[in-house]
Scaffold this motif. Structure first.
Motif, PDB file in Angstrom:
ATOM      1  N   HIS A 173      40.244  60.570 -20.552  1.00 34.31           N
ATOM      2  CA  HIS A 173      39.650  61.797 -19.992  1.00 34.31           C
ATOM      3  C   HIS A 173      38.127  61.745 -19.888  1.00 34.31           C
ATOM      4  CE1 HIS A 173      43.609  63.402 -20.280  1.00 34.31           C
ATOM      5  NE2 HIS A 173      43.572  63.641 -21.584  1.00 34.31           N
ATOM      6  N   MET A 174      37.485  60.682 -20.334  1.00 29.41           N
ATOM      7  CA  MET A 174      36.026  60.606 -20.220  1.00 29.41           C
ATOM      8  C   MET A 174      35.607  60.214 -18.803  1.00 29.41           C
ATOM      9  SD  MET A 174      34.605  58.749 -23.658  1.00 29.41           S
ATOM     10  CE  MET A 174      34.581  59.581 -25.241  1.00 29.41           C
ATOM     11  N   THR A 175      34.523  60.808 -18.334  1.00 28.89           N
ATOM     12  CA  THR A 175      33.927  60.378 -17.072  1.00 28.89           C
ATOM     13  C   THR A 175      33.186  59.060 -17.299  1.00 28.89           C
ATOM     14  OG1 THR A 175      31.826  61.487 -17.483  1.00 28.89           O
ATOM     15  CG2 THR A 175      33.593  62.806 -16.450  1.00 28.89           C
ATOM     16  N   PRO A 176      32.849  58.332 -16.218  1.00 31.10           N
ATOM     17  CA  PRO A 176      32.064  57.106 -16.408  1.00 31.10           C
ATOM     18  C   PRO A 176      30.751  57.351 -17.150  1.00 31.10           C
ATOM     19  CG  PRO A 176      33.027  57.134 -14.217  1.00 31.10           C
ATOM     20  CD  PRO A 176      33.319  58.479 -14.829  1.00 31.10           C
ATOM     21  N   ASP A 177      30.097  58.476 -16.882  1.00 33.18           N
ATOM     22  CA  ASP A 177      28.855  58.795 -17.586  1.00 33.18           C
ATOM     23  C   ASP A 177      29.107  59.008 -19.074  1.00 33.18           C
ATOM     24  OD1 ASP A 177      27.345  58.566 -15.325  1.00 33.18           O
ATOM     25  OD2 ASP A 177      27.207  60.718 -14.934  1.00 33.18           O
ATOM     26  N   GLN A 178      30.187  59.707 -19.404  1.00 31.36           N
ATOM     27  CA  GLN A 178      30.514  59.932 -20.805  1.00 31.36           C
ATOM     28  C   GLN A 178      30.850  58.621 -21.513  1.00 31.36           C
ATOM     29  OE1 GLN A 178      33.635  62.807 -20.069  1.00 31.36           O
ATOM     30  NE2 GLN A 178      32.373  64.502 -20.834  1.00 31.36           N
ATOM     31  N   GLN A 179      31.552  57.739 -20.804  1.00 34.08           N
ATOM     32  CA  GLN A 179      31.885  56.447 -21.405  1.00 34.08           C
ATOM     33  C   GLN A 179      30.642  55.614 -21.671  1.00 34.08           C
ATOM     34  OE1 GLN A 179      35.245  54.115 -19.926  1.00 34.08           O
ATOM     35  NE2 GLN A 179      35.847  55.866 -18.681  1.00 34.08           N
ATOM     36  N   SER A 180      29.662  55.683 -20.769  1.00 40.47           N
ATOM     37  CA  SER A 180      28.437  54.909 -20.979  1.00 40.47           C
ATOM     38  C   SER A 180      27.609  55.488 -22.121  1.00 40.47           C
ATOM     39  CB  SER A 180      27.616  54.873 -19.688  1.00 40.47           C
ATOM     40  OG  SER A 180      27.200  56.173 -19.321  1.00 40.47           O
ATOM     41  N   THR A 181      27.671  56.812 -22.297  1.00 39.21           N
ATOM     42  CA  THR A 181      26.955  57.455 -23.395  1.00 39.21           C
ATOM     43  C   THR A 181      27.614  57.155 -24.731  1.00 39.21           C
ATOM     44  OG1 THR A 181      26.226  59.240 -21.947  1.00 39.21           O
ATOM     45  CG2 THR A 181      26.150  59.667 -24.309  1.00 39.21           C
ATOM     46  N   ASP A 182      28.956  57.168 -24.736  1.00 37.61           N
ATOM     47  CA  ASP A 182      29.729  56.890 -25.948  1.00 37.61           C
ATOM     48  C   ASP A 182      30.210  55.439 -25.873  1.00 37.61           C
ATOM     49  OD1 ASP A 182      31.385  56.809 -28.126  1.00 37.61           O
ATOM     50  OD2 ASP A 182      32.530  58.599 -27.611  1.00 37.61           O
ATOM     51  N   ALA A 183      29.305  54.524 -26.194  1.00 32.79           N
ATOM     52  CA  ALA A 183      29.582  53.101 -25.992  1.00 32.79           C
ATOM     53  C   ALA A 183      30.682  52.556 -26.889  1.00 32.79           C
ATOM     54  CB  ALA A 183      28.299  52.297 -26.206  1.00 32.79           C
ATOM     55  N   SER A 184      31.057  53.289 -27.938  1.00 35.21           N
ATOM     56  CA  SER A 184      32.106  52.831 -28.854  1.00 35.21           C
ATOM     57  C   SER A 184      33.459  53.478 -28.576  1.00 35.21           C
ATOM     58  CB  SER A 184      31.702  53.123 -30.302  1.00 35.21           C
ATOM     59  OG  SER A 184      30.521  52.432 -30.641  1.00 35.21           O
ATOM     60  N   ALA A 185      33.522  54.299 -27.560  1.00 32.19           N
ATOM     61  CA  ALA A 185      34.780  54.999 -27.270  1.00 32.19           C
ATOM     62  C   ALA A 185      35.904  54.008 -27.018  1.00 32.19           C
ATOM     63  CB  ALA A 185      34.610  55.909 -26.063  1.00 32.19           C
ATOM     64  N   GLY A 186      36.996  54.163 -27.765  1.00 32.37           N
ATOM     65  CA  GLY A 186      38.147  53.287 -27.620  1.00 32.37           C
ATOM     66  C   GLY A 186      38.170  52.116 -28.573  1.00 32.37           C
ATOM     67  N   MET A 187      37.070  51.889 -29.299  1.00 32.40           N
ATOM     68  CA  MET A 187      37.066  50.813 -30.284  1.00 32.40           C
ATOM     69  C   MET A 187      37.828  51.235 -31.546  1.00 32.40           C
ATOM     70  SD  MET A 187      33.203  49.239 -30.063  1.00 32.40           S
ATOM     71  CE  MET A 187      32.526  48.671 -28.498  1.00 32.40           C
ATOM     72  N   THR A 188      38.160  50.253 -32.366  1.00 28.50           N
ATOM     73  CA  THR A 188      38.920  50.482 -33.593  1.00 28.50           C
ATOM     74  C   THR A 188      38.033  50.133 -34.787  1.00 28.50           C
ATOM     75  OG1 THR A 188      40.919  49.865 -32.373  1.00 28.50           O
ATOM     76  CG2 THR A 188      41.088  49.980 -34.769  1.00 28.50           C
ATOM     77  N   PHE A 189      38.069  50.979 -35.823  1.00 29.66           N
ATOM     78  CA  PHE A 189      37.120  50.876 -36.923  1.00 29.66           C
ATOM     79  C   PHE A 189      37.820  50.858 -38.283  1.00 29.66           C
ATOM     80  CE2 PHE A 189      35.159  53.147 -33.426  1.00 29.66           C
ATOM     81  CZ  PHE A 189      33.927  52.522 -33.285  1.00 29.66           C
ATOM     82  N   ILE A 190      37.114  50.324 -39.291  1.00 26.92           N
ATOM     83  CA  ILE A 190      37.489  50.501 -40.685  1.00 26.92           C
ATOM     84  C   ILE A 190      36.375  51.292 -41.364  1.00 26.92           C
ATOM     85  CG2 ILE A 190      37.781  49.358 -42.912  1.00 26.92           C
ATOM     86  CD1 ILE A 190      39.338  47.176 -41.528  1.00 26.92           C
TER      87      ILE A 190
END
Length: 293
Positions: free
Chosen positions: A260-277
């Motif tokens: 649901h993120m726009t391309p602009d939102q994805q560029s702002t949230d550079a970690s969106a979709g990554m997996t973390f510990i």
């Protein structure tokens, strides 16, 4: 918002990272990209992530035994052979409705699996939360839009769930021997006046509940009475679910999404979709094996 030690497990940006889990039999963490139809597995001994393409959307994985796993997929519960990855239909799950898919789920201490379904377009009240144990699939709660936060206390006497659209976390008394409800659900935590949609959850050994807040970039830590104890920062605005991992169950695997993120939102949230510990200083427990027979 509290900052804790955090590291990236996998830099691949998943459209809808979900269903993190830990298999104590093999010391392996796993998670999905639901919309990307991919299962990811990572032995903690190596930290190497392997991607397995799937023929259909899947959202939940649980160990059956040393050779088999159970997957909740968009049209059924499937047995997966660990060695080959081969999938065999175990039970249909709304297979007659092509517009729904599986979503959040968790294994109760009795070995019962709770799993929710939802509309592929998140249609209102298109989903159901089911109880599965020993070959029997039973609907528990219908008219759910986005089932989430399915989690259980260690003694098996309490379960949690929510509809993210309603944004109220419910608590229900359970039979510890079967994982079936023995009372009506009651309100545990109301998120409607706060930032973020309640998403996936897990319960620590001390009874506190850790729940992802979609769009808020955070995890909430709730006391056994529903009080907000901590708000922990996640380096992505759309965390989806936490799960305790490791031999001591003392770290959190957290999935995120760019759905649901726009391309602009994805560029702002550079970690969106990554997996973390994340290390949040809590000890969890290992999820039990699911009982299919």
């Amino acid at each position: 918002m509290e900052s804790v030690p955090t590291r990236i497990v996998d830099e691949r940006r998943l459209e809808l990272g979900e269903g993190p889990s830990y298999d104590a039999l093999t010391d392996t963490a796993a998670w999905f990209d639901i919309l990307g139809r991919t299962l990811y597995e990572m032995p903690l001994s190596t930290g190497t992530v392997t991607a397995h393409a799937l023929p259909r959307m899947a959202s939940e994985i649980a160990a059956i035994d040393a050779t088999r796993q159970l997957l909740a997929m968009e049209d059924g519960l499937y047995i997966r052979d660990r060695a080959s990855g081969a999938l065999t239909l175990h039970l249909p799950l709304e297979a007659d409705d092509p517009n729904t898919r599986s979503n959040d789920g968790n294994v109760h201490p009795s070995g019962a699996l709770w799993v929710g379904t939802m509309g592929k377009g998140a249609e209102r009240e298109a989903g159901t939360i089911y109880h599965y144990r020993k070959g029997v699939l039973t609907p528990l709660y219908r008219d759910i839009s986005i089932p989430n936060a399915i989690a259980f206390t260690e003694d098996g006497r309490t379960g949690y769930f929510c509809d993210t659209v309603v944004n109220k976390l419910m608590r229900v008394a359970l039979d510890p021997a079967t994982g079936l409800p023995i009372a009506e659900p009651e309100l545990f935590h109301d998120q409607t006046q706060h930032e973020g949609g309640l998403d996936g959850a897990c319960v620590a050994r001390d009874g506190t509940l850790v729940i992802a807040c979609w769009s808020a970039g955070s995890l909430l830590v709730l006391s056994p009475s529903g009080e907000t104890l901590r708000t922990i920062e996640v380096p992505s605005s759309q965390p989806t679910c936490p799960a305790f991992i490791g031999r001591k169950a003392d770290r959190l695997l957290v999935t995120t999404a760019w759905e649901h993120m726009t391309p602009d939102q994805q560029s702002t949230d550079a970690s969106a979709g990554m997996t973390f510990i994340l290390d949040i200083g809590l000890e969890g427990r290992h999820v039990p094996q699911v009982v299919i027979e």
